[in-house]
Design a protein around this motif. Structure first.
Motif, PDB file in Angstrom:
ATOM      1  N   ASN A 133     -50.607 -26.401 -15.315  1.00  0.00           N
ATOM      2  CA  ASN A 133     -50.144 -25.221 -14.419  1.00  0.00           C
ATOM      3  C   ASN A 133     -49.452 -24.582 -15.201  1.00  0.00           C
ATOM      4  O   ASN A 133     -48.283 -24.406 -14.863  1.00  0.00           O
ATOM      5  CB  ASN A 133     -48.764 -26.896 -13.849  1.00  0.00           C
ATOM      6  N   ILE A 134     -49.816 -23.588 -15.818  1.00  0.00           N
ATOM      7  CA  ILE A 134     -49.349 -23.211 -17.301  1.00  0.00           C
ATOM      8  C   ILE A 134     -49.322 -21.668 -15.501  1.00  0.00           C
ATOM      9  O   ILE A 134     -47.919 -21.467 -16.526  1.00  0.00           O
ATOM     10  CB  ILE A 134     -50.472 -22.579 -17.626  1.00  0.00           C
ATOM     11  N   ALA A 135     -49.634 -21.595 -15.159  1.00  0.00           N
ATOM     12  CA  ALA A 135     -49.151 -20.234 -14.436  1.00  0.00           C
ATOM     13  C   ALA A 135     -47.971 -20.463 -13.590  1.00  0.00           C
ATOM     14  O   ALA A 135     -46.757 -19.793 -13.841  1.00  0.00           O
ATOM     15  CB  ALA A 135     -50.388 -19.593 -13.750  1.00  0.00           C
ATOM     16  N   ALA A 136     -47.519 -21.683 -13.560  1.00  0.00           N
ATOM     17  CA  ALA A 136     -46.664 -21.876 -12.647  1.00  0.00           C
ATOM     18  C   ALA A 136     -45.367 -21.751 -13.347  1.00  0.00           C
ATOM     19  O   ALA A 136     -44.525 -21.401 -13.215  1.00  0.00           O
ATOM     20  CB  ALA A 136     -46.343 -23.066 -11.999  1.00  0.00           C
ATOM     21  N   TYR A 137     -45.703 -22.384 -15.009  1.00  0.00           N
ATOM     22  CA  TYR A 137     -44.683 -22.641 -15.587  1.00  0.00           C
ATOM     23  C   TYR A 137     -44.346 -21.159 -16.222  1.00  0.00           C
ATOM     24  O   TYR A 137     -43.145 -20.711 -16.742  1.00  0.00           O
ATOM     25  CB  TYR A 137     -45.392 -23.666 -16.848  1.00  0.00           C
ATOM     26  N   MET A 138     -45.322 -20.367 -16.712  1.00  0.00           N
ATOM     27  CA  MET A 138     -45.359 -18.850 -16.712  1.00  0.00           C
ATOM     28  C   MET A 138     -44.180 -17.912 -15.757  1.00  0.00           C
ATOM     29  O   MET A 138     -43.254 -17.681 -16.439  1.00  0.00           O
ATOM     30  CB  MET A 138     -46.646 -17.727 -17.344  1.00  0.00           C
ATOM     31  N   ASP A 139     -44.307 -18.383 -14.519  1.00  0.00           N
ATOM     32  CA  ASP A 139     -43.452 -17.762 -13.499  1.00  0.00           C
ATOM     33  C   ASP A 139     -41.989 -18.851 -13.658  1.00  0.00           C
ATOM     34  O   ASP A 139     -40.721 -17.708 -12.920  1.00  0.00           O
ATOM     35  CB  ASP A 139     -43.888 -18.273 -11.964  1.00  0.00           C
ATOM     36  N   ALA A 140     -41.798 -19.787 -14.631  1.00  0.00           N
ATOM     37  CA  ALA A 140     -40.447 -20.054 -14.199  1.00  0.00           C
ATOM     38  C   ALA A 140     -39.771 -20.267 -15.449  1.00  0.00           C
ATOM     39  O   ALA A 140     -38.674 -20.193 -15.598  1.00  0.00           O
ATOM     40  CB  ALA A 140     -41.079 -22.025 -13.812  1.00  0.00           C
ATOM     41  N   ALA A 141     -40.330 -19.712 -16.120  1.00  0.00           N
ATOM     42  CA  ALA A 141     -39.557 -19.411 -17.692  1.00  0.00           C
ATOM     43  C   ALA A 141     -40.275 -18.003 -18.319  1.00  0.00           C
ATOM     44  O   ALA A 141     -41.113 -18.244 -18.657  1.00  0.00           O
ATOM     45  CB  ALA A 141     -39.111 -21.064 -18.095  1.00  0.00           C
ATOM     46  N   SER A 142     -39.448 -17.450 -18.142  1.00  0.00           N
ATOM     47  CA  SER A 142     -39.714 -16.208 -19.416  1.00  0.00           C
ATOM     48  C   SER A 142     -40.026 -16.307 -20.301  1.00  0.00           C
ATOM     49  O   SER A 142     -41.333 -15.484 -21.082  1.00  0.00           O
ATOM     50  CB  SER A 142     -38.476 -14.980 -19.179  1.00  0.00           C
ATOM     51  N   ALA A 143     -39.586 -17.553 -20.901  1.00  0.00           N
ATOM     52  CA  ALA A 143     -39.721 -17.539 -23.146  1.00  0.00           C
ATOM     53  C   ALA A 143     -41.193 -17.664 -22.831  1.00  0.00           C
ATOM     54  O   ALA A 143     -41.634 -17.404 -23.772  1.00  0.00           O
ATOM     55  CB  ALA A 143     -38.569 -18.492 -23.856  1.00  0.00           C
ATOM     56  N   ILE A 144     -41.535 -18.651 -21.641  1.00  0.00           N
ATOM     57  CA  ILE A 144     -42.762 -19.066 -22.365  1.00  0.00           C
ATOM     58  C   ILE A 144     -43.720 -18.253 -21.496  1.00  0.00           C
ATOM     59  O   ILE A 144     -45.168 -18.352 -22.399  1.00  0.00           O
ATOM     60  CB  ILE A 144     -43.274 -20.324 -20.982  1.00  0.00           C
ATOM     61  N   ARG A 145     -43.581 -17.466 -20.568  1.00  0.00           N
ATOM     62  CA  ARG A 145     -44.845 -16.665 -20.102  1.00  0.00           C
ATOM     63  C   ARG A 145     -44.771 -15.458 -21.437  1.00  0.00           C
ATOM     64  O   ARG A 145     -45.425 -14.731 -21.856  1.00  0.00           O
ATOM     65  CB  ARG A 145     -43.846 -16.131 -18.801  1.00  0.00           C
TER      66      ARG A 145
END
Length: 232
Positions: free
Chosen positions: A119-131
């Protein structure tokens, strides 16, 4: 944003989770514009001194002549796994996501690696630090690696320290910053997670053009590619 040491005409583009904390700490030792702290600095301090920004062609062009330009790269899979361990597990950065805290995104804040990478795309969208830490390498290094005078792998940071010292005449100590205690490997992931990462990272292995062996490519596939190259 180019990290430039004007006094020595050295230009560096940082790639997140590719030894950038270590490199920034080393550059601070030779940069007369930086006042080193009397005590060992926090990792975050190096990023405040030298922020990591995405590549911008017009900014890089200013360092085309008379500058020594370098970058440090890392195997794409290792970089991705390290980012998960450091940012998600050790620092718990998903717990700072406003979208997750406010329930705007229905995702667990402490995902296991399989759930996270599927679910990496969703997590990247949810958290700028992760993106920021999961974005492809070319967004930070630019489309053409040939424009660097030297490219180091993370395993070659000691050589970078020697080269910086030789170029500046100053002592450079390479101290590994922001190292993770936990280790995560490809074999720790489910087959479906491996498949998702294979698809996501295929363009990055092509981008690095043989600098790293693609762990998702079988020996038979490598042999076929080598045979095609010989024919062509």
């Amino acid at each position: 944003m180019v990290i430039a040491i004007d006094a020595h005409r050295i230009a560096y583009m940082a790639l997140p989770k590719a030894g950038c904390s270590t490199v920034k700490a080393a550059l601070a030792q030779i940069d007369p514009a930086v006042a080193l702290p009397p005590e060992p600095a926090e990792v975050m301090q190096w990023h405040q001194i030298y922020p990591t920004r995405r590549f911008r062609p017009h900014r890089w062009e200013a360092y085309d002549h008379g500058w020594w330009r370098f970058c440090v790269v890392r195997d794409p899979l290792r970089r991705m796994l390290s980012a998960y361990v450091n940012r998600v597990v050790e620092l718990g950065e998903l717990r700072n996501s406003r979208k997750l805290l406010r329930g705007r995104v229905d995702l667990p804040m402490d995902p296991d690696p399989d759930f996270f990478f599927c679910n990496i795309a969703a997590y990247m969208d949810a958290a700028s630090a992760i993106r920021h830490h999961m974005l492809p390498a070319w967004l930070f290094l630019g489309p053409d690696l040939a424009r660097y005078d030297q490219i180091y792998r993370t395993a070659e940071l000691a050589q970078l320290g020697r080269d910086l010292s030789a170029r500046t005449g100053l002592r450079v100590d390479i101290r590994h910053e922001n190292s993770s205690c936990l280790r995560l490997g490809l074999d720790d992931l489910r087959p479906d997670t491996q498949a998702a990462l294979r698809e996501r990272l295929a363009p990055e292995y092509l981008y690095f053009s043989g600098m790293f062996d693609n762990p998702f490519v079988t020996g038979r596939e490598r042999a076929c590619v080598a045979a095609l190259r010989r024919v062509s």
